[in-house]
Design a protein around this motif. Structure first.
Motif, PDB file in Angstrom:
ATOM      1  N   PHE C  19     -19.038  16.169 -21.811  1.00  5.42           N
ATOM      2  CA  PHE C  19     -18.042  15.204 -21.360  1.00  5.42           C
ATOM      3  C   PHE C  19     -18.254  14.838 -19.890  1.00  5.42           C
ATOM      4  N   VAL C  20     -18.461  15.860 -19.064  1.00 10.60           N
ATOM      5  CA  VAL C  20     -18.694  15.577 -17.642  1.00 10.60           C
ATOM      6  C   VAL C  20     -19.960  14.740 -17.464  1.00 10.60           C
ATOM      7  N   LEU C  21     -20.974  15.065 -18.266  1.00  6.74           N
ATOM      8  CA  LEU C  21     -22.215  14.298 -18.194  1.00  6.74           C
ATOM      9  C   LEU C  21     -21.994  12.842 -18.591  1.00  6.74           C
ATOM     10  N   ALA C  22     -21.183  12.633 -19.632  1.00  5.04           N
ATOM     11  CA  ALA C  22     -21.127  11.303 -20.241  1.00  5.04           C
ATOM     12  C   ALA C  22     -19.953  10.453 -19.793  1.00  5.04           C
ATOM     13  N   VAL C 232     -18.639   7.152 -30.343  1.00  7.30           N
ATOM     14  CA  VAL C 232     -17.745   7.822 -31.285  1.00  7.30           C
ATOM     15  C   VAL C 232     -16.358   7.991 -30.663  1.00  7.30           C
ATOM     16  N   GLY C 233     -16.338   8.261 -29.382  1.00 10.59           N
ATOM     17  CA  GLY C 233     -15.054   8.477 -28.719  1.00 10.59           C
ATOM     18  C   GLY C 233     -14.238   7.216 -28.563  1.00 10.59           C
ATOM     19  N   GLY C 234     -14.907   6.070 -28.584  1.00  7.33           N
ATOM     20  CA  GLY C 234     -14.177   4.826 -28.380  1.00  7.33           C
ATOM     21  C   GLY C 234     -13.875   4.638 -26.914  1.00  7.33           C
ATOM     22  N   SER C 235     -13.298   3.480 -26.593  1.00  9.71           N
ATOM     23  CA  SER C 235     -13.174   3.155 -25.181  1.00  9.71           C
ATOM     24  C   SER C 235     -11.740   2.942 -24.747  1.00  9.71           C
ATOM     25  N   SER C 236     -10.787   3.300 -25.621  1.00  8.19           N
ATOM     26  CA  SER C 236      -9.421   2.942 -25.259  1.00  8.19           C
ATOM     27  C   SER C 236      -8.846   3.887 -24.208  1.00  8.19           C
ATOM     28  N   THR C 239      -9.350  10.223 -23.351  1.00  6.92           N
ATOM     29  CA  THR C 239      -9.140  11.285 -24.339  1.00  6.92           C
ATOM     30  C   THR C 239     -10.143  11.182 -25.480  1.00  6.92           C
ATOM     31  N   GLY C 240     -10.438   9.934 -25.907  1.00  2.00           N
ATOM     32  CA  GLY C 240     -11.366   9.740 -27.010  1.00  2.00           C
ATOM     33  C   GLY C 240     -12.714  10.377 -26.733  1.00  2.00           C
ATOM     34  N   PRO C 241     -13.384   9.968 -25.650  1.00  2.00           N
ATOM     35  CA  PRO C 241     -14.675  10.588 -25.333  1.00  2.00           C
ATOM     36  C   PRO C 241     -14.565  12.100 -25.147  1.00  2.00           C
ATOM     37  N   PHE C 242     -13.446  12.560 -24.621  1.00  2.00           N
ATOM     38  CA  PHE C 242     -13.279  14.001 -24.420  1.00  2.00           C
ATOM     39  C   PHE C 242     -13.276  14.731 -25.764  1.00  2.00           C
ATOM     40  N   LEU C 243     -12.478  14.228 -26.695  1.00  2.00           N
ATOM     41  CA  LEU C 243     -12.429  14.848 -28.021  1.00  2.00           C
ATOM     42  C   LEU C 243     -13.779  14.732 -28.717  1.00  2.00           C
ATOM     43  N   ALA C 244     -14.416  13.564 -28.567  1.00  2.00           N
ATOM     44  CA  ALA C 244     -15.729  13.367 -29.188  1.00  2.00           C
ATOM     45  C   ALA C 244     -16.732  14.379 -28.626  1.00  2.00           C
ATOM     46  N   SER C 245     -16.663  14.634 -27.305  1.00  2.00           N
ATOM     47  CA  SER C 245     -17.568  15.600 -26.684  1.00  2.00           C
ATOM     48  C   SER C 245     -17.371  16.983 -27.291  1.00  2.00           C
TER      49      SER C 245
END
Lengths: 250, 349, 289
Positions: C19-22, C232-236, C239-245
């Motif tokens: 997550f930190v990377l992305a 996958v996390g979406g851009s809204s 939280t999305g990218p975090f959960l995806a990570s």
């Protein structure tokens, strides 16, 4: 008289906003029907619902009696429902010749032909030539569409809709943004549309509406407000109030 | 009145103009004459010429989906790889020994994959497409790696012995047969591609790339057309992969690599998209460039490839192609001016 | 059971690192709709900076980490001002070509300067080995990653939701023209965001050298992982990218442990299936153009 196009209880909402409310509209065969209304009345939403760009939340759409509510946009087009766009939607890299040739070949059901070259068929070539000529596009037919003057692009927009040989044609503000000098060409093109095509015109320009339409529907806040012949609508005090109200707001 | 006597026809020259769209131009003939002459002119460079030929076929495939239909793919190597391994396995296990037949089977294998995956690719917008195409190629690479007992893993398929083409033409040490074989396949597939892009179907693809909304509004089933061209392009890429295996008698995991898909994009944009020759010219330029860079700086040539990409984009691809076209067009204007001057000269007594 | 917990723990650490990377990419790609395939190059830069400072100049590891952030952020800032900003309005193909070009250049350049072999950062004694927590073996290094990345995530969320800069960024992304009208310096906001995202990637690269491995091919190897997190996390929201990570991290660790034969196959299949079912991402609501 039979109906060319009919909507029954059409509803479209965007989030909490209702763009079309319980709209039941009847366009008779061979009609010259105009749909008018103040800004934000939801006219373009209606066209997008009719042509399948948007899906309604409720209601049905009938094209010459058959239900097309669930059909994708291209199927509706193949069944004879054609449209122009308020903002030109053309193929920027294609020439007018290619654009019209494309529409003609699609209309003839040759869209999947990958072995034949374009326009080798004489009747197809005739059709293409006549269309280009009728819309004054012959002299620019080999130029990239993106480089054409706006008026020519507007003509191509209409020619492209006609090339699909529609039974019902939806014109979305055909004269919008056209400079005065080129306006006559557009008006003439609209006036000379084939009589056997039923037309629903969406327009802001009242001169064009009253010179063209034999029936007018007024849309306010997504609902049908008034409907009648041009003289009835012109006399209707409520319509005046709506337009005056808009003028007062502006 | 018969159609050819209708007065407007002469005025507008519709038939002529339509015919012009797909007419063979002198530049094209020159190009293929040069390609043919390469057999005689560069007898010591058959190896690189062969690579150029199958790379050109591979780029042609990308041009069909990107240049004509507007589908950006980051994983076109998937189809190349499937073609390469199919051809390799067929030859290695003597399932089909005759190269041309094996080539077709390899192409068809890639085509089937193209058809199946096209539905995944059509599902999303641009960005999702990039991801899905990339994902499919990586997935195949992972599969090929896992089933190393079949694919040979990182060492690749080894010990492939090619039988004569059509049972007649033996593959020779200098690679002459290879080159001619690849060139013939490339030319035939080019003819087919040329036919396709000038057909009503090809025109509808260009329309979809320009404006899918309007394309649907005039009755074009957008996704069906895209599926069709994606499948065809997969066949082309499969053939290219198979040719690479057949001409080198080798297939390894890197047929699926991301670098291959990325290089492919570069090759195509060097030559320009959407007119078929872009891919062919790009292949020639890229391979020669790679050859020079690899001799000059064998380990780090990728740096320069990257730099070319960056500069290419910063200058602007369109502008660059305007510059390259400037020369020939200038000559043409001068010639045209001379011609009309000559005509005018004849008319004045 | 304990193996399961260890895998879960490792997966969470791996996921938070991802997550930190992305998350910088989540802003550029997810919000600004710019396809930056070179994001991993900034992470690699951070990793190498930290490795050099710690291994060669004897800087303590915990001093090397902020330096990784600073240097990567500086590189990001300069590149954004010089190059990236000209490409925001180009089509995706141009963006792909440009950033792939940058990746190729960075790979070859690092290979040239630093050599092609894998680099390890000398870790302090504190971070080595495991501690035992209720019978579950917990790697100290991974624990540190969870702590640091957890703090960063909370700070990030607060910055975006509560600060003036956060609201300026949201306005600039939603409607750049209106934002300019409101007196927001949009190019400046984008540049700072880009630099900050690159810095975080650099920090992630330094933190991840131990777990992910650090060599010149880093940007290519992990490109797909970053892209998965964002798409996958979406851009809204963040939280999305975090959960995806987290999902990706746990899925990858568990996949490699339980079905080692399939390897990354699990991840790629998961990504494709998710994108097919939800083209706008698992947690996304807004449409991706």
């Amino acid at each position: 008289m039979t109906l060319a196009l009919e909507t029954q209880g059409l509803v479209k909402t965007f989030g909490g906003l209702t763009a079309t409310r319980d709209l039941s509209l009847k366009v008779e065969r061979d009609a010259r029907h105009a749909l008018i209304g103040p800004n934000g009345a939801g006219k373009t939403t209606v066209i997008n619902l009719l042509t399948g760009v948007l899906r309604p939340n409720a209601g049905r759409i009938l094209l010459e009696g058959s239900d097309i509510t669930a059909l994708p946009a291209y199927r509706r087009a193949l069944m004879g429902l054609s449209r122009t766009f308020q903002i030109n939607q053309l193929f920027a890299d294609l020439t007018p010749l290619e654009t019209i040739a494309l529409a003609v070949s699609e209309q003839r059901g040759e869209g999947m032909h990958w072995w034949s070259s374009l326009g080798r068929d004489a009747t197809a070539a005739d059709e293409i030539g006549l269309l280009l000529q009728r819309f004054h596009l012959t002299e620019v037919m080999n130029a990239r569409t993106a480089t054409l003057p706006y008026g020519k692009q507007r003509l191509l927009e209409i020619a492209l809709a006609i090339a699909a040989k529609p039974r019902v044609l939806l014109l979305d503000e055909p004269a919008a943004g056209v400079p005065e000098a080129e306006r006559q060409d557009i008006l003439a093109a609209v006036a000379s549309l084939p009589r056997d095509v039923s037309v629903l015109l969406i327009e802001h320009d009242m001169d064009l509406v009253f010179s063209f339409a034999d029936r007018i529907s007024v849309l306010v806040n997504g609902a049908l407000f008034v409907e009648g012949s041009p003289s009835e609508v012109a006399r209707d005090p409520r319509v005046k109030a709506v337009y005056l109200g808009e003028a007062a707001d502006a | 009145m018969p159609w050819y006597e209708m007065p407007w026809r002469e005025r507008t020259g519709i038939v002529g103009s339509l015919y012009d769209l797909s007419r063979w131009r002198w530049g094209e003939m020159l190009f293929w004459t040069l390609a043919l002459m390469a057999i005689l002119l560069f007898p010591h460079r058959y190896l690189i010429l062969t690579e150029i030929a199958w790379l050109a076929l591979f780029v042609l495939s990308l041009d069909l989906i990107l240049g004509y239909a507007g589908i950006v793919s980051l994983g076109h190597a998937a189809f190349f790889g499937v073609g390469a391994y199919t051809a390799g396995l067929l030859a290695l296990h003597h399932i089909i020994d005759e190269p041309v037949l094996a080539l077709l089977v390899a192409g068809l294998a890639a085509m089937v994959l193209g058809f199946v995956t096209s539905f995944l690719v059509m599902r999303g917008a641009d960005l999702t497409r990039l991801m899905v195409t990339l994902g499919i190629a990586l997935l195949l690479r992972e599969l090929a790696n896992r089933f190393s007992d079949i694919t040979g893993g990182f060492d690749g398929l080894q010990g492939i012995v090619m039988q004569p083409v059509l049972g007649l033409f033996e593959f020779d040490l200098f690679g002459k047969t290879s080159f001619i074989y690849c060139l013939v396949v490339l030319f035939l597939m080019f003819l087919l591609a040329r036919r396709i892009v000038h057909s009503p179907f090809g025109l509808s693809l260009r329309a979809i790339r320009n404006n899918p909304l309007r394309a649907a509004a005039i009755g074009i089933p957008v996704n069906r057309r895209l599926t069709a061209i994606y499948t065809i392009a997969a066949f082309y890429a499969g053939l290219a992969g198979a040719l690479s295996t057949q001409s080198t008698a080798l297939a390894s995991l890197d047929v699926f690599s991301f670098e291959r898909s990325a290089d492919l994009l570069l090759v195509l944009v060097i030559g320009g998209t959407g007119y078929l020759y872009g891919g062919l010219i790009g292949a020639v330029v890229f391979k020669l460039l790679q050859d020079v860079l690899a001799t000059w700086t064998p380990q780090y040539w990728q740096f320069w490839i990257g730099l070319i990409l960056v500069v290419l984009v910063l200058i602007g691809r369109e502008r660059l192609h305007r510059w390259t076209r400037w020369g020939p067009e200038r000559i043409k204007t001068i010639l045209d001016a001379r011609k009309s001057a000559a005509v005018a000269g004849e008319k004045t007594p | 059971m304990t193996t399961f917990l260890t895998i879960l723990f490792d997966g969470v650490a791996y996921g938070m690192l991802l997550f930190v990377l992305a998350c910088g990419l989540a802003v550029t790609l997810g919000l600004m709709n710019f396809v930056n395939l070179a994001h991993g190059a900034f992470a690699m830069a951070g990793g190498y900076v930290c490795a050099m400072l710690v291994n060669r100049y004897g800087l303590p590891f915990f001093a090397g980490l902020p330096m990784a952030f600073v240097v990567s952020a500086a590189i990001g800032f300069v590149l954004e001002r010089l190059l990236y900003r000209h490409l925001y309005h180009r089509n995706h193909l141009d963006q792909v070509l440009f950033t792939v070009g940058l990746v190729f250049m960075s790979v070859a350049a690092v290979d040239y300067v630093m050599g092609s072999s894998q680099v390890f950062i000398n870790l302090p004694q504190v971070l080595q080995g495991q501690i035992d927590l209720f019978g579950v073996g917990i790697g100290r290094y991974r624990l540190m990653i969870i702590v640091i990345c957890g703090i960063l995530t909370v700070l990030l969320q607060l910055t975006l939701a509560r600060t003036r800069f956060g609201s300026q960024l949201r306005a600039a992304v939603d409607d750049p023209r209106a934002a300019v009208g409101l007196g927001i310096n949009v190019p400046w906001v984008f540049a700072l965001t880009f630099a900050f995202g690159s810095g975080l990637a650099g920090l992630g690269g330094a933190l991840g050298a131990e777990i992910l491995g650090l060599d010149p091919h880093f940007p290519l190897k992990f490109m797909i992982y970053f892209l998965i997190v964002v798409t996958v996390g979406g851009s809204s929201s963040i939280t999305g990218p975090f959960l995806a990570s987290l999902l990706l991290g746990i899925g990858d660790v568990a996949g490699k442990y339980y079905v080692p034969k399939l390897g990354a196959f699990v991840i790629y299949t998961m990504m494709i299936v998710i994108l097919i079912l939800r083209p706008n991402g698992l947690f996304g609501k807004t449409a991706v153009r």
